[in-house]
Design an enzyme around this catalytic site. Sequence first.
Site, PDB file in Angstrom:
ATOM      1  N   GLU A   7      -6.458   9.347   0.287  1.00  0.00           N
ATOM      2  CA  GLU A   7      -6.525   7.887   0.433  1.00  0.00           C
ATOM      3  C   GLU A   7      -7.570   7.262  -0.498  1.00  0.00           C
ATOM      4  OE1 GLU A   7      -4.736   5.709   1.856  1.00  0.00           O
ATOM      5  OE2 GLU A   7      -3.612   6.719   3.449  1.00  0.00           O
ATOM      6  N   HIS A  36       0.835  -1.204   0.000  1.00  0.00           N
ATOM      7  CA  HIS A  36       0.000   0.000   0.000  1.00  0.00           C
ATOM      8  C   HIS A  36       0.868   1.252   0.000  1.00  0.00           C
ATOM      9  CE1 HIS A  36      -2.949   3.001   1.331  1.00  0.00           C
ATOM     10  NE2 HIS A  36      -2.074   3.328   2.268  1.00  0.00           N
ATOM     11  N   SER A  78      -3.451   0.996  -4.625  1.00  0.00           N
ATOM     12  CA  SER A  78      -2.656  -0.131  -4.121  1.00  0.00           C
ATOM     13  C   SER A  78      -3.476  -1.387  -3.872  1.00  0.00           C
ATOM     14  CB  SER A  78      -1.951   0.272  -2.824  1.00  0.00           C
ATOM     15  OG  SER A  78      -2.896   0.631  -1.829  1.00  0.00           O
ATOM     16  N   HIS A 127       1.110   5.540  -1.867  1.00  0.00           N
ATOM     17  CA  HIS A 127       1.720   6.819  -1.502  1.00  0.00           C
ATOM     18  C   HIS A 127       3.034   7.061  -2.233  1.00  0.00           C
ATOM     19  CE1 HIS A 127      -1.359   7.550   1.426  1.00  0.00           C
ATOM     20  NE2 HIS A 127      -1.193   6.326   1.908  1.00  0.00           N
TER      21      HIS A 127
END
Length: 295
Positions: free
Chosen positions: A203, A157, A222, A162
């Site tokens: 997010e 993730h 992700s 990110h």
Amino acid sequence: MNTVWKQTPISAEGRLGRPDEHPGRSDQDYLRRRDALAARAAGHRVGAPYAGVDYTEAEHRTWRTVHTALGPAHRAHACREAQDAAEAVDVPAERIPQHAEISPGLRARTGFAFTLAGGVVPNERFLGSMEHGYFHAVQFVRHPAVPLYTPEPDVIHDVFGHGIHLSDPRLAELYRLFGRTANRVRSEEALDILSRIYWFTLEYGLLTESGTPKAFGAALLSSFGEIAAHTVREVRALDIRAAASLPYCISGYQPVLFAARSLAHLEDTLGAFCAEFDEDTGSRLGIPSLPRNRT
């Protein structure tokens, strides 16, 4: 504007029941490994160097499975800005990279670097560190039985989500914006509101392209299971007050998502909100206090 889209469901391979039924919640061997890696973050000072991980072949295999699945998923479901940013990240296909391999490239492009986390980080530390170019990232890997979905953030993730964002100067500036804003306030209530806006934009946010919502948020980028819409989700036009008034759950699929009209629209909306954000924003906008237990 109250536009609502309904996304067509696409099966999420490997999805097993509710989050609390996920094997990563009960497999004792997995939990020992996960907890040992998470424990490394105890007492870690933001920005301090830390050791890498000797990943197992099974963990590398999980990485390869996800890497193979996410490429076509991004092409089909991710927004153009995310796809362009992904091309700038030098992510190996055959093995899990160390944080120390990813951070130099991020630092060169946007001034960001990973700093060590063991799991969920308090809002003040997590958000505030982003003003100074640090993003808290974990080292453990999701359970191998369900490689295409995880109920908690893992190294996949953080790198695929990110890491993509933080390789792009415009996207990285949004993280710094949240950091600067967080560091102007002190109350848990204000930080909690800011964390909800972060959650529903960086997010789980969407950007609209040719009338169609496309994945933008790091959690969507992700997760094959989420980027491809496991079920019909309600997608609303971006509304900061509405997003700040919604609870969210870290360990599960989000039933409501918000779509900005474009990256420029997202930048303008967040910029205006953060410019006026202070300790009284919640009461001024009538944003309710919500429970903070979102596991």
